[in-house]
Scaffold this active site. Structure first.
Site, PDB file in Angstrom:
ATOM      1  N   GLY A 211       0.615  -1.412  -0.336  1.00  0.00           N
ATOM      2  CA  GLY A 211       0.418   0.222   0.315  1.00  0.00           C
ATOM      3  C   GLY A 211       0.656   1.609   0.137  1.00  0.00           C
ATOM      4  N   ASN A 212       0.210   2.420   0.337  1.00  0.00           N
ATOM      5  CA  ASN A 212       1.178   3.823   0.081  1.00  0.00           C
ATOM      6  C   ASN A 212       0.242   5.268   1.714  1.00  0.00           C
ATOM      7  OD1 ASN A 212      -1.318   5.107  -0.983  1.00  0.00           O
ATOM      8  ND2 ASN A 212      -0.556   3.915  -2.547  1.00  0.00           N
ATOM      9  N   PHE A 213       1.205   5.493   1.341  1.00  0.00           N
ATOM     10  CA  PHE A 213       0.485   6.448   3.122  1.00  0.00           C
ATOM     11  C   PHE A 213      -0.851   7.467   2.614  1.00  0.00           C
ATOM     12  CE2 PHE A 213       4.871   5.466   3.707  1.00  0.00           C
ATOM     13  CZ  PHE A 213       4.657   5.284   5.349  1.00  0.00           C
TER      14      PHE A 213
END
Ligand code: CTP
Length: 402
Positions: A211-213
């Site tokens: 995923g990412n932030f």
């Protein structure tokens, strides 16, 4: 001036503070601007200003109690709440603010507030120490979080003869705020706007993902802003912890880039505007496992990745005449150069460039600092650091100018 108030239904809520005398002028200005105004006053409000003045100016009996003592006629706060295009509480005392924030429905004004479907504007007025008290700050914060608009108190001499912040904003200014709100409110009426927001997450196995932030704040702010301008909004959202509040937003929840692509292709068909604010994962595991990978026996030191489709570019390839496609570019370096390259590669009409090098910009913050790039012939526009809501408004204004 104030041409946008003509024919609008406004509830003017008056609570018990010295500044109630200014509400008479506010009422006059609203009527002059062509609005239809229903005054709702608290029992304490009547100690400061008489209903006779208010009903004479508004041309309607003032509502204060749940029913008329003489006739037993019931005043429906629900009907009033549905009738209104906007509710303005001016002045709003510390006590009424606390009641609104916490749902203490012990008078007609508060029940009307709780029933109101329309946008609510609150103009606080109180002495400086009450204004500065953490309790007031917190209650105003709560009201803001419900989507209410706070018309900040001004600084100056107060009824106590002390000087500080707590004066109700001048009636002319309040009318201006409302006028601007209604002008903006119709700028996207009849338009369908598709927005992507949040991250995509790509499953490795039932427990783990890539995923990412991204928190979705920018995309959700755009959705709220577009809906409050009258657009029909489809918000294609990856997994986020926030919710869309404004009516008129249809949320389509997705998890992976492939799901987002499918939802976007469907929504784009009859959209006038598409804004790609999602942080789409560039890669996904080639072989997601349907059971939990065991660390000891199988190991996960090598995950084969394959490229995800570029959703913005896919829409760019399908774009018809008249459809506007807007992308984002979150960069760490060479922001403008990279942004410009993405604008043409993805066949966008505009790209919003923000740089992680700027303090207050990027993931998770409530603020952003952006530069807008356009196609040939139009100079870039840079904006200072602003709240994401204000940035969303700038972006939509720019899209309207395309
Ligand atoms: N975007 C998209 N689908 C992808 C990747 C990006 O729709 N698979 C969109 C984003 O929503 C954004 C724009 O394309 O509007 C640019 O995204 P960004 O991640 O900055 O660009 P990439 O093309 O992935 O380039 P890079 O990661 O190399 O910077």
């Amino acid at each position: 001036m104030s041409a946008n108030l003509k024919g609008k239904h406004i509830i003017l809520g008056i609570t018990g503070g010295i500044a109630a005398y200014k509400s008479v002028m506010l009422l006059r200005l609203l009527i002059k601007a062509g609005a239809e105004v229903q005054v709702v006053i608290t029992p304490n409000g009547k100690e400061f200003i008489t209903p006779v003045t208010l009903s004479a100016l508004s041309g309607k009996p003032v509502v204060s109690e749940f029913f008329s003592a003489n006739t037993g006629e019931w005043h429906s706060h629900v009907d009033l709440g549905l009738w209104a295009d906007a509710m303005v509480v001016a002045p709003a005392t510390a006590s009424s603010i606390a009641k609104m924030a916490n749902g203490v429905a012990d008078n007609m004004l508060i029940t009307t507030y709780l029933s109101a479907k329309a946008p609510v504007f609150i103009a606080p007025a109180m002495d400086l120490d009450m204004m500065a008290h953490p309790s007031t700050t917190r209650n105003l914060e709560l009201l803001r979080s419900y989507g209410n608009h706070i018309i900040e108190a001004a600084s100056g001499e107060l009824a106590s003869h002390l000087t500080g912040k707590g004066r109700m904003e001048e009636p002319e200014k309040i009318v201006e705020v409302l006028d601007r709100f209604f002008a903006k409110g119709s700028s996207l009426r009849g338009k369908r706007v598709m927005i992507t927001a949040g991250p995509t997450i790509e499953r490795i196995d039932p427990v783990r993902y890539i995923g990412n932030f991204s928190t979705g704040k920018m995309g959700y702010a755009l959705a709220e802003e577009a809906a409050s301008r009258g657009a029909e909004v489809i918000l294609v959202s990856g997994p986020v912890a926030i919710e869309a509040r404004t009516p008129g937003i249809k949320v389509v929840k997705v998890e992976s880039a492939l799901e987002m692509l499918a939802a976007c292709k469907e929504a784009f068909k009859d959209s006038d505007i598409a804004i790609m604010a999602a942080a789409v994962a560039d890669y996904r595991p080639a072989n997601p496992h349907d059971h939990k990978i065991k660390r000891e026996h199988e190991g996960i030191d090598n995950i084969e990745l394959i490229k995800n489709p570029d959703i913005a570019a896919a829409l760019g390839a399908e774009k018809r005449d008249g459809q506007k496609l807007v992308g984002f570019a979150l960069e760490t370096d060479h922001a403008l150069e990279n942004g410009g390259e993405k604008l043409s590669r993805k066949n966008l009409d505009m790209i919003v460039v923000n740089s992680l090098a700027d303090k207050g910009a990027g993931f998770g913050t409530d603020t952003n600092k952006v530069t807008l790039l356009f196609r040939e012939g139009r100079a870039p526009e840079s904006f200072p650091l602003k709240s994401k809501t204000a940035v969303a408004s700038d972006i939509l204004e720019a899209i309207l100018s395309l």
